[in-house]
Scaffold this motif. Structure first.
Motif, PDB file in Angstrom:
ATOM      1  N   UNK A   1       0.988  -1.603  -0.067  1.00 36.19           N
ATOM      2  CA  UNK A   1      -0.358   0.127  -0.508  1.00 36.19           C
ATOM      3  C   UNK A   1       1.128   1.461  -0.527  1.00 36.19           C
TER       4      UNK A   1
ATOM      5  N   UNK B   1      -2.730   4.156   1.790  1.00 34.41           N
ATOM      6  CA  UNK B   1      -3.692   3.131   1.670  1.00 34.41           C
ATOM      7  C   UNK B   1      -4.209   2.379   0.425  1.00 34.41           C
TER       8      UNK B   1
ATOM      9  N   UNK C   1      -3.623   1.167  -3.328  1.00 40.00           N
ATOM     10  CA  UNK C   1      -2.903  -0.151  -3.347  1.00 40.00           C
ATOM     11  C   UNK C   1      -2.243  -0.097  -4.195  1.00 40.00           C
TER      12      UNK C   1
ATOM     13  N   UNK D   1      -0.735  -9.908  -4.859  1.00 41.44           N
ATOM     14  CA  UNK D   1      -1.302 -10.099  -6.335  1.00 41.44           C
ATOM     15  C   UNK D   1      -0.409 -10.040  -7.325  1.00 41.44           C
TER      16      UNK D   1
ATOM     17  N   UNK E   1     -12.847  -2.719  -9.940  1.00 43.74           N
ATOM     18  CA  UNK E   1     -11.204  -2.680 -10.422  1.00 43.74           C
ATOM     19  C   UNK E   1     -10.537  -3.513  -8.805  1.00 43.74           C
ATOM     20  N   UNK E   2     -10.877  -4.912  -8.558  1.00 40.47           N
ATOM     21  CA  UNK E   2     -10.259  -5.326  -8.105  1.00 40.47           C
ATOM     22  C   UNK E   2      -9.200  -6.591  -7.769  1.00 40.47           C
ATOM     23  N   UNK E   3      -8.576  -5.708  -9.944  1.00 39.55           N
ATOM     24  CA  UNK E   3      -7.251  -6.690  -9.960  1.00 39.55           C
ATOM     25  C   UNK E   3      -8.021  -7.997  -9.219  1.00 39.55           C
TER      26      UNK E   3
ATOM     27  N   UNK F   1      -7.119 -11.835  -9.199  1.00 30.77           N
ATOM     28  CA  UNK F   1      -6.465 -12.782 -10.187  1.00 30.77           C
ATOM     29  C   UNK F   1      -6.904 -14.103  -9.853  1.00 30.77           C
TER      30      UNK F   1
ATOM     31  N   UNK G   1      -7.503 -14.047  -6.472  1.00 25.29           N
ATOM     32  CA  UNK G   1      -7.349 -12.683  -5.392  1.00 25.29           C
ATOM     33  C   UNK G   1      -7.520 -11.854  -5.465  1.00 25.29           C
ATOM     34  N   UNK G   2      -7.830 -11.290  -4.314  1.00 25.15           N
ATOM     35  CA  UNK G   2      -8.407  -9.767  -4.828  1.00 25.15           C
ATOM     36  C   UNK G   2      -7.942  -8.888  -3.694  1.00 25.15           C
ATOM     37  N   UNK G   3      -7.777  -7.673  -4.561  1.00 27.07           N
ATOM     38  CA  UNK G   3      -7.774  -5.895  -3.751  1.00 27.07           C
ATOM     39  C   UNK G   3      -9.323  -5.145  -3.606  1.00 27.07           C
TER      40      UNK G   3
ATOM     41  N   UNK H   1      -9.621  -0.551  -0.639  1.00 31.96           N
ATOM     42  CA  UNK H   1      -7.957   0.058  -0.504  1.00 31.96           C
ATOM     43  C   UNK H   1      -8.000  -0.624   0.969  1.00 31.96           C
ATOM     44  N   UNK H   2      -6.736  -0.867   1.373  1.00 31.64           N
ATOM     45  CA  UNK H   2      -6.499  -1.303   2.541  1.00 31.64           C
ATOM     46  C   UNK H   2      -7.154  -3.073   2.759  1.00 31.64           C
TER      47      UNK H   2
ATOM     48  N   UNK I   1      -7.135  -6.758   2.009  1.00 30.78           N
ATOM     49  CA  UNK I   1      -7.173  -8.039   0.627  1.00 30.78           C
ATOM     50  C   UNK I   1      -7.537  -9.432   0.778  1.00 30.78           C
TER      51      UNK I   1
ATOM     52  N   UNK J   1      -9.115 -16.324   3.592  1.00 31.47           N
ATOM     53  CA  UNK J   1      -8.492 -15.201   4.343  1.00 31.47           C
ATOM     54  C   UNK J   1      -9.415 -14.069   4.304  1.00 31.47           C
TER      55      UNK J   1
ATOM     56  N   UNK K   1      -7.485  -9.730   5.278  1.00 32.15           N
ATOM     57  CA  UNK K   1      -6.327  -9.151   5.639  1.00 32.15           C
ATOM     58  C   UNK K   1      -6.492  -7.277   5.388  1.00 32.15           C
TER      59      UNK K   1
ATOM     60  N   UNK L   1      -5.447  -3.458   5.983  1.00 30.46           N
ATOM     61  CA  UNK L   1      -3.609  -2.770   6.580  1.00 30.46           C
ATOM     62  C   UNK L   1      -4.277  -1.211   7.536  1.00 30.46           C
TER      63      UNK L   1
END
Lengths: 132, 439
Positions: free
Chosen positions: A50, A54, A56, A93, B23-25, B27, B69-71, B74-75, B77, B101, B103, B105
Motif C-alpha cells: 500500500x 492506503x 494499493x 497480487x 477494479x478488484x485486480x 487474479x 486473490x483480489x484487492x 484500498x487496504x 485483500x 482470509x 487482510x 492494512x
C-alpha cells in the motif's frame, strides 16, 4: 572549431546516456514525489502493498530487464519466485510482467497506484520519481 | 457437510463476491505437480512420512491448487486457495481449504510501521519455508529437511483458523523487523494423516505373559496370557487452541535474515476405539484349556501441551543461498486405554544446513539449473516408559531445471541413517522426481 566539435560530441554523448537511464515511474496523478532506495525495493518486491494513503500498489516491470535486476538486487527468476511465494500464500497480487518499456509505461499511465521501472525516454505520460 | 460440498458452495460464493467489486485486480493462479518416489533399504519398507512401502516406487505424490486473490478496496485483500494433494496415504486428493482470509492494512500515521490484521484460515509463517511447503516452484529441493519440516506435524505447521496480527518496522540503518502473532485452532482429519497415526502408536501390539504358576489348577498347573490389541478408529480429534508467533530481522547486510518462531497447542485430544482379545491358556498335568476374552474399549489421548520453537539464519549472496535452522519440540500428555493410564512426554531436537546455487550467470539453458545440498540431524527422546533416545542423520542433493518460467522438473536423492531406541541402525536411500506447472 575543434573545441566546438568536441563540446557538441560531449553534449550528444551526455544526451544519449541520459536518455538510456532508467527511472522509476508512477501513475501521473500520484502524490508521491520521491522514494528511498529501500522503499523502492520494498514496493517492487511486494513487501509493501500500500502507498502511504492506503491505496494499493500495482507493480509493472519489463521482462528480463537487467537494470531492474540491479535496482532490486534480485535476478529475474529470483524476482518471479519471490512473487510466487506471495501469490500462493495470499500475500500479494502478481505484478504485470510485460515485454517492453512502452507497455509498462502505458500500463502505469492508466492504472492508479501503479509503479514501474523503464528507460526514462519511454516514460510517456507517467510521473518519474527521484530515488533519494 | 463433507469438505468437498462445503468448498463447492464456498468457492463460487467468494469468487462472485470478489468479482462483483469494481477494479478488484482479481487474479486467478494455480499449480499442478506430479512426483515419483522410489526408496531402498529397510527404513522405507514402512515409510513413516509416506505411509507406504515405497521400495517398489510410487506415483502417489502430487499437489494441485487453485486460488483467487483480489484487492477489492484500498487496504483490503481477500483470497482463497483450494488444494488437493496426495502423499502416500496422506491427503488422497481430497480437496481442502489451504488458506482463505481477509487482510486489512491498519492506517498508521508513522510511515516506518505497517500493521495488518488477518482473519480466516491463514499460513502460520512458522520457520523459513513452511508457508511454501507445497510450492515446488519456490525451491530446488523436492523434500524439505525433516528435522524442521516434519511430515508428522504437517497439519499443524501449515495453517491455522483464527486471527493473526502482522507488523513490519523499518529500522533504517539497522534493517527492518517483521513480527507476526496468531491465535486460533486447527481442523485435524481424524480418519487419516500422520498426526492421527502418531496418536495411535502403541495401540497395535501383542503382549505375552507366562508361563506362570496357576495355583487353583493344582500342583504343576501353569497359565499363559496372550493379549492382542488393535486400533479400530478415532471418533474425534480436536485441538482446543493453537497460538504462535515469529520474528524476522532483515539485517542491514543485504540478503541476510534471522528468524525465530514458535507454535503452541493446548489439548490435542483424540478419542477412539480399540479391540483387545485376551487368550488364556491353562496347562495342567491332565491337559490344556484355552479361553478367549474379547473387549472393545475406548482410548483417550490428550496432549495437554505441545511446543515447537525454531530459529534460523538465511543468507542469499547473489545466486547462492545458505540456510540453517534448528528446531526443538516438546509435549506432555496422557493416554487412557481401558483401565490403563500412560503418561506421555517427548522431546526432540534437530536441525539442518543447506546450500542452494542457481547457475543464472551461465549462458542459455544452463542458467535455469540449480543445485541443492542439505545435511540434517535429529535427536528424539521419548519418556513414555524410561528415557530413551533415537537418532536420525541424513543428507540430500537435488537438481532443478526450469524448462520455462512456469514449468520445471527436479530430482532429489536422500540418504539417511537411523538409530532406534534399542540401538539398532537402519539405512535408507530415496530418490524422488517431480515436475510442476504453475500459472
Amino acid at each position: 572549431m575543434h573545441r566546438v566539435s568536441f563540446l557538441c560530441s560531449l553534449l550528444l554523448a551526455f544526451t544519449t546516456l541520459a536518455s538510456a537511464e532508467d527511472t522509476v515511474i508512477v501513475h501521473p496523478a500520484s502524490a508521491v514525489a520521491g522514494l528511498g532506495a529501500d522503499e523502492v525495493k520494498d514496493l517492487f518486491l511486494g513487501r509493501k502493498g500500500n502507498w502511504p494513503d492506503g491505496s494499493k500498489v500495482t507493480v509493472a516491470v519489463v521482462k528480463d530487464h537487467e537494470g531492474f535486476a540491479a535496482l532490486v538486487g534480485k535476478s529475474s527468476s529470483q524476482f518471479v519466485t519471490g512473487w510466487k511465494k506471495l501469490v500462493f500464500t495470499g500475500k500479494g497480487v502478481m505484478p504485470e510482467i510485460l515485454d517492453s518499456p512502452e507497455a509498462v509505461a502505458a500500463f502505469v499511465a492508466k492504472t492508479p497506484g501503479a509503479i514501474g521501472y523503464v528507460d526514462a525516454s519511454k516514460a510517456g505520460g507517467c510521473k518519474p520519481i527521484a530515488i533519494k | 457437510m463433507p469438505i468437498s460440498r462445503r468448498l463447492s458452495v464456498l468457492v463460487p460464493l467468494v469468487a462472485a463476491t470478489v468479482a462483483s467489486a469494481a477494479d478488484t485486480s482479481l487474479q486467478f493462479h494455480g499449480f499442478a505437480s506430479q512426483g515419483y518416489i522410489r526408496s531402498g533399504g529397510d527404513k522405507y519398507e514402512d515409510n513413516g512420512a509416506f505411509g507406504r512401502d515405497t521400495n517398489r516406487g510410487s506415483f502417489e505424490f502430487n499437489e494441485i491448487a487453485l486460488n483467487a486473490l483480489a484487492n477489492p478496496v484500498d487496504r483490503l485483500r481477500i483470497g482463497i486457495q483450494i488444494i488437493s494433494y496426495d502423499l502416500g496415504k496422506v491427503g488422497n486428493n481430497q480437496p481442502q481449504l489451504d488458506w482463505g482470509f481477509g487482510e486489512y492494512q491498519v492506517p498508521i500515521a508513522w510511515e516506518d510501521l505497517r500493521v495488518s490484521f488477518v482473519a480466516g484460515r491463514f499460513k502460520t509463517g512458522h520457520a523459513f519455508y513452511n508457508d511454501y511447503r507445497d510450492l515446488d516452484m519456490t525451491r530446488t529441493a523436492v523434500f524439505l529437511p525433516s528435522p524442521t519440516y516434519s511430515a508428522t506435524f504437517r497439519d499443524f505447521f501449515l495453517a491455522s483458523n483464527g486471527g493473526q496480527l502482522n507488523a513490519s518496522l523499518d529500522l533504517h540503518a539497522a534493517g527492518s523487523v517483521d513480527v507476526s502473532g496468531f491465535i486460533g485452532t486447527q481442523n485435524v482429519d481424524e480418519s487419516r494423516g500422520p498426526l492421527a497415526d502418531t496418536f495411535r502408536q502403541g495401540l497395535d501390539q501383542e503382549v505375552n505373559v507366562g508361563p506362570i504358576p496357576f495355583i487353583p489348577g493344582g500342583p504343576g498347573a501353569t497359565m499363559n496370557l496372550q493379549v492382542k490389541t488393535q486400533f479400530d478408529r478415532w471418533d474425534s480429534f480436536t485441538i482446543d487452541r493453537m497460538s504462535g508467533g515469529n520474528l524476522t530481522w532483515n539485517t542491514p547486510l543485504d540478503g541476510l535474515r534471522i528468524k525465530g518462531s514458535s507454535l503452541y497447542a493446548q489439548h490435542m485430544r483424540a478419542v477412539g476405539k480399540f479391540n483387545s482379545i485376551t487368550k488364556t491358556t491353562i496347562t495342567t498335568p491332565g491337559g490344556s484349556t484355552v479361553s478367549y476374552q474379547p473387549a472393545f474399549e475406548t482410548v483417550t489421548t490428550d496432549i495437554d501441551k505441545w511446543f515447537d520453537i525454531t530459529a534460523g539464519v538465511e543468507y542469499q549472496i547473489g545466486d547462492l543461498t545458505l540456510a540453517t535452522e534448528g528446531t526443538w519440540q516438546h509435549f506432555t500428555g496422557t493416554s487412557v486405554a481401558g483401565t490403563q493410564t500412560v503418561e506421555l512426554t517427548s522431546r526432540n531436537a534437530g536441525g539442518y544446513v543447506s546450500a542452494t546455487y542457481q547457475l543464472s550467470s551461465l549462458p542459455g539453458a544452463w542458467s535455469r539449473l540449480s543445485v541443492y545440498g542439505s545435511g540434517s540431524y535429529l535427536r528424539a527422546s521419548s519418556l513414555v516408559d524410561d528415557e530413551s533416545f533415537s537418532y536420525d542423520r541424513g543428507g540430500a542433493v537435488a537438481l532443478r531445471y526450469d524448462v520455462t518460467d512456469h514449468f520445471l522438473v527436479k530430482g532429489q536423492f536422500d540418504r539417511t541413517r537411523d538409530t532406534d531406541t534399542t540401538g539398532d541402525t537402519t539405512y535408507g536411500s530415496m530418490f524422488s522426481l517431480k515436475t510442476t506447472f504453475d500459472f
